[in-house]
Scaffold this active site. Structure first.
Site, PDB file in Angstrom:
ATOM      1  N   TRP A 164       0.776  -1.045   0.003  1.00 44.06           N
ATOM      2  CA  TRP A 164       0.391  -0.283  -0.026  1.00 44.06           C
ATOM      3  C   TRP A 164       0.853   0.932  -0.135  1.00 44.06           C
ATOM      4  O   TRP A 164       0.253   2.215   0.109  1.00 44.06           O
ATOM      5  CB  TRP A 164      -0.733  -0.088   1.354  1.00 44.06           C
ATOM      6  CG  TRP A 164      -0.864  -0.572   2.476  1.00 44.06           C
ATOM      7  CD1 TRP A 164      -0.442  -1.523   2.750  1.00 44.06           C
ATOM      8  CD2 TRP A 164       0.614  -0.075   3.183  1.00 44.06           C
ATOM      9  NE1 TRP A 164       0.455  -1.726   4.593  1.00 44.06           N
ATOM     10  CE2 TRP A 164       1.076  -1.075   4.300  1.00 44.06           C
ATOM     11  CE3 TRP A 164       0.779   2.092   3.189  1.00 44.06           C
ATOM     12  CZ2 TRP A 164       2.054  -0.074   4.893  1.00 44.06           C
ATOM     13  CZ3 TRP A 164       2.339   1.847   3.658  1.00 44.06           C
ATOM     14  CH2 TRP A 164       2.572   1.015   5.507  1.00 44.06           C
ATOM     15  N   LYS A 188      -2.743  -7.926  -8.108  1.00 44.69           N
ATOM     16  CA  LYS A 188      -3.926  -7.417  -7.140  1.00 44.69           C
ATOM     17  C   LYS A 188      -3.459  -6.303  -5.956  1.00 44.69           C
ATOM     18  O   LYS A 188      -2.117  -6.510  -5.486  1.00 44.69           O
ATOM     19  CB  LYS A 188      -4.259  -8.596  -5.884  1.00 44.69           C
ATOM     20  CG  LYS A 188      -5.187  -8.983  -4.628  1.00 44.69           C
ATOM     21  CD  LYS A 188      -4.814  -9.478  -3.522  1.00 44.69           C
ATOM     22  CE  LYS A 188      -3.783  -9.558  -2.468  1.00 44.69           C
ATOM     23  NZ  LYS A 188      -4.569  -7.431  -1.773  1.00 44.69           N
ATOM     24  N   GLU A 264      10.569  -8.618  -3.664  1.00 45.93           N
ATOM     25  CA  GLU A 264      11.023  -7.186  -3.552  1.00 45.93           C
ATOM     26  C   GLU A 264      10.141  -6.910  -2.225  1.00 45.93           C
ATOM     27  O   GLU A 264       8.822  -6.391  -1.537  1.00 45.93           O
ATOM     28  CB  GLU A 264      10.536  -5.982  -4.013  1.00 45.93           C
ATOM     29  CG  GLU A 264      10.797  -6.614  -5.647  1.00 45.93           C
ATOM     30  CD  GLU A 264      12.619  -6.467  -5.897  1.00 45.93           C
ATOM     31  OE1 GLU A 264      13.391  -5.587  -4.964  1.00 45.93           O
ATOM     32  OE2 GLU A 264      13.384  -6.513  -6.998  1.00 45.93           O
ATOM     33  N   CYS A 299      10.256   0.827   1.951  1.00 42.79           N
ATOM     34  CA  CYS A 299      11.073  -0.393   2.190  1.00 42.79           C
ATOM     35  C   CYS A 299      12.984  -0.221   2.500  1.00 42.79           C
ATOM     36  O   CYS A 299      13.115  -0.514   2.612  1.00 42.79           O
ATOM     37  CB  CYS A 299      10.646  -1.508   0.770  1.00 42.79           C
ATOM     38  SG  CYS A 299      11.120  -0.355  -0.760  1.00 42.79           S
ATOM     39  N   GLU A 398      12.057  -3.956  10.992  1.00 42.25           N
ATOM     40  CA  GLU A 398      11.793  -3.111  10.223  1.00 42.25           C
ATOM     41  C   GLU A 398      10.211  -2.609  10.842  1.00 42.25           C
ATOM     42  O   GLU A 398       9.589  -3.026  10.957  1.00 42.25           O
ATOM     43  CB  GLU A 398      11.145  -3.261   8.611  1.00 42.25           C
ATOM     44  CG  GLU A 398      10.410  -2.721   7.563  1.00 42.25           C
ATOM     45  CD  GLU A 398      10.306  -3.047   6.430  1.00 42.25           C
ATOM     46  OE1 GLU A 398       9.689  -4.041   6.317  1.00 42.25           O
ATOM     47  OE2 GLU A 398      10.259  -2.367   5.354  1.00 42.25           O
TER      48      GLU A 398
HETATM   49  P1  NAP Z   1       2.419  -7.537   3.047  1.00 45.85           P
HETATM   50  O1  NAP Z   1       1.511  -7.097   4.531  1.00 45.85           O
HETATM   51  O2  NAP Z   1       3.935  -7.687   2.730  1.00 45.85           O
HETATM   52  O3  NAP Z   1       0.812  -7.678   2.063  1.00 45.85           O
HETATM   53  C1  NAP Z   1       1.149  -6.942   0.421  1.00 45.85           C
HETATM   54  C2  NAP Z   1       1.169  -7.951  -0.573  1.00 45.85           C
HETATM   55  O4  NAP Z   1       0.728  -9.394  -0.581  1.00 45.85           O
HETATM   56  C3  NAP Z   1      -0.818  -7.288   0.244  1.00 45.85           C
HETATM   57  O5  NAP Z   1      -1.111  -6.947  -1.349  1.00 45.85           O
HETATM   58  C4  NAP Z   1      -1.490  -8.022   0.638  1.00 45.85           C
HETATM   59  O6  NAP Z   1      -2.901  -7.839   1.088  1.00 45.85           O
HETATM   60  C5  NAP Z   1      -0.538 -10.393   0.286  1.00 45.85           C
HETATM   61  N1  NAP Z   1      -0.642 -10.748   1.609  1.00 45.85           N
HETATM   62  C6  NAP Z   1      -1.493 -10.605   2.985  1.00 45.85           C
HETATM   63  N2  NAP Z   1      -0.812 -11.900   3.431  1.00 45.85           N
HETATM   64  C7  NAP Z   1      -1.356 -12.412   2.322  1.00 45.85           C
HETATM   65  C8  NAP Z   1      -0.939 -14.448   2.302  1.00 45.85           C
HETATM   66  N3  NAP Z   1      -0.933 -14.919   3.076  1.00 45.85           N
HETATM   67  N4  NAP Z   1      -1.393 -14.086   1.284  1.00 45.85           N
HETATM   68  C9  NAP Z   1      -0.997 -13.713  -0.199  1.00 45.85           C
HETATM   69  N5  NAP Z   1      -1.173 -12.770  -0.321  1.00 45.85           N
HETATM   70  C10 NAP Z   1      -0.914 -11.830   0.804  1.00 45.85           C
HETATM   71  O7  NAP Z   1       2.702  -6.000   3.316  1.00 45.85           O
HETATM   72  P2  NAP Z   1       1.890  -4.433   3.248  1.00 45.85           P
HETATM   73  O8  NAP Z   1       2.236  -4.516   4.740  1.00 45.85           O
HETATM   74  O9  NAP Z   1       1.738  -4.279   2.367  1.00 45.85           O
HETATM   75  O10 NAP Z   1       3.375  -3.434   3.010  1.00 45.85           O
HETATM   76  C11 NAP Z   1       4.678  -3.471   3.523  1.00 45.85           C
HETATM   77  C12 NAP Z   1       5.868  -4.327   3.699  1.00 45.85           C
HETATM   78  O11 NAP Z   1       6.304  -3.679   1.847  1.00 45.85           O
HETATM   79  C13 NAP Z   1       7.246  -3.351   3.887  1.00 45.85           C
HETATM   80  O12 NAP Z   1       7.685  -4.469   4.551  1.00 45.85           O
HETATM   81  C14 NAP Z   1       8.072  -2.755   2.982  1.00 45.85           C
HETATM   82  O13 NAP Z   1       9.299  -2.942   3.320  1.00 45.85           O
HETATM   83  C15 NAP Z   1       7.417  -4.168   1.760  1.00 45.85           C
HETATM   84  N6  NAP Z   1       7.905  -2.640   0.665  1.00 45.85           N
HETATM   85  C16 NAP Z   1       8.718  -3.725   0.117  1.00 45.85           C
HETATM   86  C17 NAP Z   1       9.238  -3.026  -1.363  1.00 45.85           C
HETATM   87  C18 NAP Z   1      10.815  -3.251  -1.791  1.00 45.85           C
HETATM   88  O14 NAP Z   1      10.473  -3.215  -3.571  1.00 45.85           O
HETATM   89  N7  NAP Z   1      10.928  -4.363  -1.720  1.00 45.85           N
HETATM   90  C19 NAP Z   1       8.502  -2.111  -1.209  1.00 45.85           C
HETATM   91  C20 NAP Z   1       7.363  -1.482  -0.832  1.00 45.85           C
HETATM   92  C21 NAP Z   1       7.235  -2.083   0.158  1.00 45.85           C
HETATM   93  P3  NAP Z   1      -3.686  -7.559   1.651  1.00 45.85           P
HETATM   94  O15 NAP Z   1      -3.423  -6.291   0.903  1.00 45.85           O
HETATM   95  O16 NAP Z   1      -5.009  -8.082   2.153  1.00 45.85           O
HETATM   96  O17 NAP Z   1      -3.092  -7.166   3.028  1.00 45.85           O
END
Ligand code: NAP
Ligand code: MG
Length: 497
Positions: A164, A188, A264, A299, A398
């Protein structure tokens, strides 16, 4: 531009809230919807269609059909380029509304969305569009009597599951290379921020993208995300998000069709400031940018300041002064530099980290308390802990908020050792006037991007991704970004000598 003008524009917005499958906007099979909130007020913005496994099946069927028909996958490269360039132009023409939608759905300052997220997304689509008719295959050095070509083909149906924090920019980062290569794509968005990806789908129709080539499925990770991860008809899954959920995608792949997975993930990026730096203000500006931009929900945020003892007190004075200029407030107010955190639950999680920092003996020297309580939103100002040791929770995990942990070191060797003592390896920054130090450190730090005398992820020409638990399976951006979406194929032809 005043917040008031923006409020009038907000009232006029009519966001698309239906799923986009097979070229049309539609309800989900279950008929369910879920609310997406405005993080700055806690109020509901819209009820959005909730997709789950049945809708993933529909989207995969449409994607496979389009891929097999070749309406996009075998379109002449220059024509595919034209469609993506048109999409970039349309995003540019609608930049103000898209930025407003992004700010409302995510809580980030409107001006950040307009001046950073939108130009980034537009440039990303253009950059990859331009590659379509400029990537050649290879003819290999074969023995006489054989002609061999190595060509790159699209993998087929790509799934993208995204977070997000930069909804439109990360959508573009996956969509542009995946579509440029000729794949069909099912995306998604995160449950908190589904609106701009749906708006982009409407623009893709206008740009002339054939039906079925793109689907956007708003919904939850455990249902829609998992169904994508486990689907036998998805050939490649590109994920950006937390390390925890990244692991799930490897498991889903292992337990289904061994789809290619690219992850990522998170980071705990070090920012090193060495002794002898003459001008501290530029470093402080970049330190602020690194941890405060986008509310620290980044991130690659520079969340560990590793500073030489000889310079620490002077640097922290300048850093605090600089942090005070980062105004926290209404994302629609042009003076705001730090908007709302994504949701109350996330704020509470960050406040938990702040308590752990205090309990483990770090000194809170700035911020640490929620702000703007009357707004109904989740606000936190710039927060600094001094006296952090690298074993504390606030140095290892983090936080994903505007919280800087300051670790004091006595030598270059110690700075490198502390920087590398992390599960993560996404990004790092080094501030020094000494070219030799810059080179030595850039070589020694285990991270996907090391920026020197700035905080930067580079631009579209360079790869982005992580070492260690920050990433897996490839890189985004640049031509490296195409690799996850293509398969190399060898064509070996016996000819009459
Ligand atoms: P997240 O909780 O891992 O969610 C990311 C996506 O995965 C969302 O669309 C989420 O759906 C989905 N998801 C959650 N649980 C799942 C499951 N059990 N099975 C399949 N899909 C699932 O991460 P976030 O809180 O949205 O974002 C923050 C994280 O993203 C941080 O750790 C950040 O470092 C990382 N990030 C990394 C980068 C990079 O390029 N390295 C860039 C940006 C962010 P829902 O929306 O329903 O939760
Ligand atoms: Mg929202």
């Amino acid at each position: 531009m005043e917040a008031l003008d923006l409020r009038a524009r907000v009232a006029a917005l009519t966001p698309e809230t239906r799923a986009f499958i097979g070229g049309t906007f539609c309800d989900s099979a279950s008929g369910r919807r879920f609310a997406t909130l405005n993080p700055a007020t806690g109020q509901k913005l819209a009820d959005v269609v909730e997709c789950d496994a049945a809708d993933v099946d529909r989207a995969v069927a449409a994607a496979r059909k389009a891929f097999a028909a070749g309406t996009w996958s075998r379109m002449a490269p220059k024509d595919r380029k034209r469609v993506l360039l048109r999409l970039a132009d349309l995003v540019e023409a609608h930049a103000e509304d898209l930025a407003l939608l992004e700010s409302l759905d995510n809580g980030k300052p409107y001006l950040d969305a307009l001046n950073a997220d939108l130009p980034d997304a537009i440039e990303t689509i253009r950059w990859h569009a331009e590659t379509i008719d400029k990537i050649w295959g290879q003819v290999s050095p074969t023995p006489p009597g054989v002609v061999s070509m190595v060509v790159r083909e699209p993998v087929g149906v790509v799934g993208a599951v995204i977070p997000w924090n930069f909804p439109l920019a990360i959508t573009a980062m996956k969509l542009a290379p995946a579509l440029a290569a000729g794949n069909s794509l099912i995306l998604k968005p995160a449950e908190q921020t589904p609106l701009t990806a749906l708006a982009l789908a409407a623009l893709a129709v206008e740009a002339g993208l054939p039906d079925g080539v793109l689907s956007v499925l708003p919904g939850f990770g455990e249902t829609a995300g998992q169904a994508m991860g486990r689907h036998m008809g998805i050939d490649c899954l590109s994920f950006t998000g937390s390390t925890e959920v990244g692991r799930y995608f490897l498991k889903y792949s292992a337990e289904s069709n061994l789809k290619k997975v690219t992850l990522e993930l998170g980071g705990k990026s070090p920012v090193i400031v060495m002794d002898g730096l003459r001008n501290l203000q530029p470093a402080a500006d970049q330190i602020a940018m690194g941890i405060l931009f986008s509310q620290g929900e980044n991130c690659s945020a520079g969340s560990r300041l590793i500073v030489h003892r000889a310079i620490k007190d002077r640097l922290l004075e300048v850093v605090q002064e600089t942090f005070r200029t980062w105004t926290v407030g209404d994302p629609l107010d042009p003076a705001t530099k730090i908007g709302a955190l994504i949701e109350e639950r996330h704020l509470q999680r960050i406040l938990g980290f702040i308590e752990s920092g205090k309990a483990q003996g770090a000194r809170l020297i700035m911020g640490g308390e929620r702000l703007q309580t009357a707004s109904g939103g989740a606000f936190l100002g710039p927060t600094i802990f001094d006296g952090v040791t690298n074993d504390m929770q606030i140095a290892r995990e983090e936080i994903f908020g505007p919280v800087l942990s300051v670790i004091t070191v006595d030598s270059e060797e110690e700075a490198i050792a502390v920087a590398n003592d992390s599960d993560y390896g996404l990004a790092a920054s080094v501030h020094t006037d000494d070219l030799h130090v810059a080179h030595r450190m850039a070589g020694a730090i285990r991270a996907g991007t090391v920026s020197v005398n700035c905080f930067s992820e580079g631009d579209n020409s360079v790869p982005f991704g992580g070492f260690k638990m920050s990433g897996f399976g490839g890189r985004e951006k640049g031509l490296f970004g195409h690799e996850q979406y293509t398969e190399p194929k060898t064509i070996w032809i016996q000819i009459e000598a």
